[in-house]
Design a protein around this motif. Sequence first.
Motif, PDB file in Angstrom:
ATOM      1  N   LEU A  21      21.311 -15.115   8.650  1.00  0.00           N
ATOM      2  CA  LEU A  21      20.303 -15.503   9.632  1.00  0.00           C
ATOM      3  C   LEU A  21      19.747 -16.886   9.317  1.00  0.00           C
ATOM      4  CD1 LEU A  21      19.491 -13.855  12.005  1.00  0.00           C
ATOM      5  CD2 LEU A  21      17.553 -12.963  10.719  1.00  0.00           C
ATOM      6  N   GLY A  34      11.543 -10.606   5.898  1.00  0.00           N
ATOM      7  CA  GLY A  34      12.788  -9.861   5.782  1.00  0.00           C
ATOM      8  C   GLY A  34      13.039  -9.421   4.349  1.00  0.00           C
ATOM      9  N   LEU A  69      21.984  -6.076   3.232  1.00  0.00           N
ATOM     10  CA  LEU A  69      20.850  -6.602   3.994  1.00  0.00           C
ATOM     11  C   LEU A  69      20.469  -8.013   3.575  1.00  0.00           C
ATOM     12  CD1 LEU A  69      18.554  -3.454   4.251  1.00  0.00           C
ATOM     13  CD2 LEU A  69      20.341  -4.220   5.792  1.00  0.00           C
ATOM     14  N   LYS A 106      22.667 -10.395   5.173  1.00  0.00           N
ATOM     15  CA  LYS A 106      22.285 -10.570   6.578  1.00  0.00           C
ATOM     16  C   LYS A 106      21.200 -11.641   6.712  1.00  0.00           C
ATOM     17  CE  LYS A 106      23.127  -5.989   8.589  1.00  0.00           C
ATOM     18  NZ  LYS A 106      23.922  -6.231   9.796  1.00  0.00           N
ATOM     19  N   ILE A 107      20.228 -11.568   5.806  1.00  0.00           N
ATOM     20  CA  ILE A 107      19.148 -12.554   5.858  1.00  0.00           C
ATOM     21  C   ILE A 107      19.703 -13.950   5.578  1.00  0.00           C
ATOM     22  CG2 ILE A 107      17.031 -13.321   4.716  1.00  0.00           C
ATOM     23  CD1 ILE A 107      16.435 -11.018   6.409  1.00  0.00           C
ATOM     24  N   MET A 144       9.958 -15.651   8.564  1.00  0.00           N
ATOM     25  CA  MET A 144      10.923 -14.588   8.866  1.00  0.00           C
ATOM     26  C   MET A 144      11.656 -14.166   7.600  1.00  0.00           C
ATOM     27  SD  MET A 144      14.313 -13.917   9.359  1.00  0.00           S
ATOM     28  CE  MET A 144      15.012 -15.557   9.332  1.00  0.00           C
ATOM     29  N   ILE A 159      13.263  -5.746   2.633  1.00  0.00           N
ATOM     30  CA  ILE A 159      14.411  -5.283   1.848  1.00  0.00           C
ATOM     31  C   ILE A 159      13.939  -4.649   0.547  1.00  0.00           C
ATOM     32  CG2 ILE A 159      16.454  -6.053   0.584  1.00  0.00           C
ATOM     33  CD1 ILE A 159      16.870  -8.126   2.750  1.00  0.00           C
ATOM     34  N   VAL A 177      25.664 -12.190   9.784  1.00  0.00           N
ATOM     35  CA  VAL A 177      24.661 -11.208  10.208  1.00  0.00           C
ATOM     36  C   VAL A 177      25.342  -9.942  10.701  1.00  0.00           C
ATOM     37  CG1 VAL A 177      22.826 -10.735  11.852  1.00  0.00           C
ATOM     38  CG2 VAL A 177      22.997 -12.976  10.808  1.00  0.00           C
TER      39      VAL A 177
END
Lengths: 491, 485, 120
Positions: C36, C93, C29, C32-33, C89, C97, C23
């Motif tokens: 997560l 997310g 991006l 990052k997800i 989530m 994006i 993350v």
Amino acid sequence: MQSHFLVLLVAIPLIAAPVCVLIKSRALVWALVSVVSGICFLLSVKLLILVSTSETALTYAIGFWDAPVGIQYRLDMVAAIVAFIVSLIAFIVALYSRVSLKDEIKAEKIPLFYSAYLLCLTGLLGITVTGDAFNLFVFMEISSLASYALISMGKNRAALISSFRYLIMGTIGATFLLIGIGLMYAHTGTLNMTDLAQRLPALLGKQSVQVSLAFIVIGLAIKSALFPVHIWLPGAYTHAPISVSAFLAGTATKVSIYALIRFLFTVFDQTYAVSKAHLGPAFIILAVVAMLFGSILALKQDNLKRMLAYSSIAQIGYLFLGIGLFSVSGLSATITHIFNHAIIKTTLFLVLGCMIYKLGHAQLSQLNGIGKRMPWTTAAFVIAGLSLIGVPLTAGFTSKWALVSATLEQEYLILTALIMFTSLLAIVYIWRVVEAAYFKEHETKTTTVKEAPLALLIPLWMLVILNIYFGIDTTINIEFARQAADSLFGS
Amino acid sequence: MNPVILLSIILLTPVACAVLVLVFSRFANIRDAISLISAIVLFTAVCLLFPFAYSNSIELKLFNLFPEIAFKFRVESLGMLFATLASLLWIINTIYSIGYMRGNNEKHQTRFYLCFAIAISSTMGLSMSGNLLTLFIFYEILTLSTYPLVTHKGTMAAAKSGRVYLGVLLGSSIAFFLFAIIWTWSITKTLEFTPGGIFSKDVDPAALSILLLLYVFGIGKAAIMPMHRWLPAAMVAPTPVSALLHAVAVVKAGVFSITKIVIYIFSPGLLVKIPTTELVIYIAGFTIIIASWIAFKQTNLKRMLAYSTISQLSYIIMAAMLATPFAIIAAALHIVAHAFGKITLFFAAGSIYTASRKTELNQLNGIGKIMPWTMVAFTIGGLSMIGLPPLAGFISKWYLLMGAINVQSWFVLAVIIISTLLNAGYFLPIIYSAFFKSPPAGETEIKEAPLPIVIALVCTAGLTLIFFFFPTVFTTLTQSLKGIL
Amino acid sequence: MKILGLFNYWMVILLMLVGLYMVIASSNLVKKIVGLNLFQASVFILYISLGKILGGTAPIFLKNAPDTVYSNPLPHVLILTAIVVGVAMTSLGLALIIRIRKAYGTIEEDEILEIENKQQ
């Protein structure tokens, strides 16, 4: 019937949220949301009265499964105060949003917006009423997910990236909370907060229980935007639609701090949090940095939404300062300020909403002479600004009074001086706007601008009047807050 | 009449005036008449309440602001003195304002009368306040309501001055005054104005020392250096506002608050035991000398008067800090005496400006021959500032000297003498050149100022004289203070 | 033995750190997800491990065998809820994006920052 009020507070907006999606008419969906949030407000008023007259907290067993087996809803004084302020803000912002959303969100998305709005409200109210730790996590995620969606609806494309950042930070925070709750459960076998409170003291020596406290505190600190984990906040508040900024600024961080108070004082023993975990000094130091950092950065902003966002960071510092004192008066000052700051900051954001509606922006450098064009809007800013500064007979004054007496009680003179110093900074950043509005010559662009429509001004001035009302009648924000703090310490 | 009803009338009349001014904003004559009538009603009510002041028992409690602190009023001698002063001068100032505002075609006259009325109502509230918190609330309202008056011209220069005005007054009050009040509350758990003070004997003197400094510097309206910057800055305001600031309300509210705190919060007996009292006396003394010196060097009439005010205010602070019965009486009397003298001087300055647009000292040659009423009044005001008999300033100075001799404070005596010389040094040349030098050629079209201005001038100059011959009205009130001490 | 016995928990910590690192460290991006999700998955495993009891069987009540040891079903139920939250989530997310990609033409955070800075 009265016994069901507690669950209705959460159930009504939850049920209304999907209904919103089904309605096509913008006016109708707005009417529904206003009525629903209005009902929530009335319920919360009734509940506040009930709590203040009864000796014990109100409880409700979901599905008639008694605690600790079933999920229990439990409303004590502090919860009632927070529920009251959340539903009040939700109601007023809902009234305000009809006109202000027109320019900001495409017509076909408005039902979706309101659906997310009600879900967010559900989550926030849920956090306040629930007596179950895991349920609290779920409600926190409901409100957070809804607020990510709400923020991303901002006009500017930067809203998307701000919302994404908030999503990342928020999820990390929530997951930390989840870990903390899991570790507590591993040791106690219960999720009910009252039950946890009875079982935890014997287990405080265990490392994993201590770790669970750490996870919960950090998770909720992220959610409540304590310095230095505040970085999601300025972007989110700046780029969100103004109704969303106003709503979240008044409620979201406050409710997270409420959750933190819940865990620190109800679930864990506050004496443990102070003497062993040394949270007091940690909070105080971070709070002081937040107060200074937020206020100083607020001075430099040209975008007023961003200015208010930084001011919020400073104000969150005040809230943590009160908690960090770990005294009855410190905690009651925090509760007082949760209440007052919700009103103050929402008012200020709504003022910006009026400006944005008429001018298309809220840049300080282009607001010259706005005081003559939009007298009611600017007057509202002045009053709310004075309240933020903490001038007597405004709500903000009661916060300042409570907070300063709390710091003086423990003879932290330096803290008192710092509080005073940051209020001086608040004078500066508020007065920059006042001077631009009243004294600088307006440019040709603004000359055609007229006062904002009544549909915006009426909700705005409702809040302005409340700013003064709660500065005079301090039953809720001082007396009730004191009672709440007393009972939190007593338990 | 029932004194509590009278008290309510006193508090509400200016508020009602403010509302009516707003309602009748379109009709200039009615609006101005309302201001004048309210002023007269207020003064009458204050006079009727006068006999009740001695008993110190008339109370009006409205509601609780915090669980243990009420928003309440109480009539006592010092407050009565201040209320009488302010309400009397409001009448005269209103007459003057009508002449001045119309004579100069000022804009936003409704806002002016509105803010003025609010300022007067907060002055009334302040003078009648029953505890420190109530006093503080009115103190802040007074600051805020006078801000639009100071920045009346609406220019960027006015805004800059307003920034200083608000910054110093609001800043000092929030950072120091409020701090001191809350601290006092946390020590004593009461904020009532109590004869004999509220601090018990075992309070740490170090805390009291800091508290005293916080009070003295937190009450920025009293303009002790270095909190004096706002007074010269506020000179951008129209003359009636300067009169309000310097004589009727604002600075008087400052020194009144300090005196009241000295008497009813600290008590004079305790004050002399606080180490920093001496320090405050020295600072006040230096303020007197330095401000007088700056006034001496000024070339602008209104700025000169502003610095003169700063030095005169510190007389009151110094007197209050001496804390002997004579000195306290001197403080109370000087509030009145200085008000009469200074308002006369400002009215005269405004009169000169209205008639001739002159603001600088070197332009005043021979003006006494063209505007005799104005300059005679100016002379009376100036001589009263110096402290010559038969004028008001003499009486208060006399008491102050007595007070200083009582405690054998040679520093105070020296300060009084030096500053008197300096006062003479900047007032007498003006008077001389106004009457004895010949006016520059080609200024024949200048006439005496409009009638309302002249009436107001004569009234205040008259008051300055009357005060000397009949000081009993005020001295009886202040004598009753002696009982409290 | 102890270390092996706590194998699940070691894995939880490892996954958690890897997830958090992703993350923070990756600029993409989507990554990052993903990070997560890893991070959340570690918590899911933590909860599931908590419910396991040695020798325990599925928590289905058997009338004629009162001595049966059951696994604790509650953490599993809880984590089911948390998984739902996690899925919500993730989808939100990813939706963001897609919108970001449309608005900025990139999903690299540093490039987006550059674009934003240029604008100001």
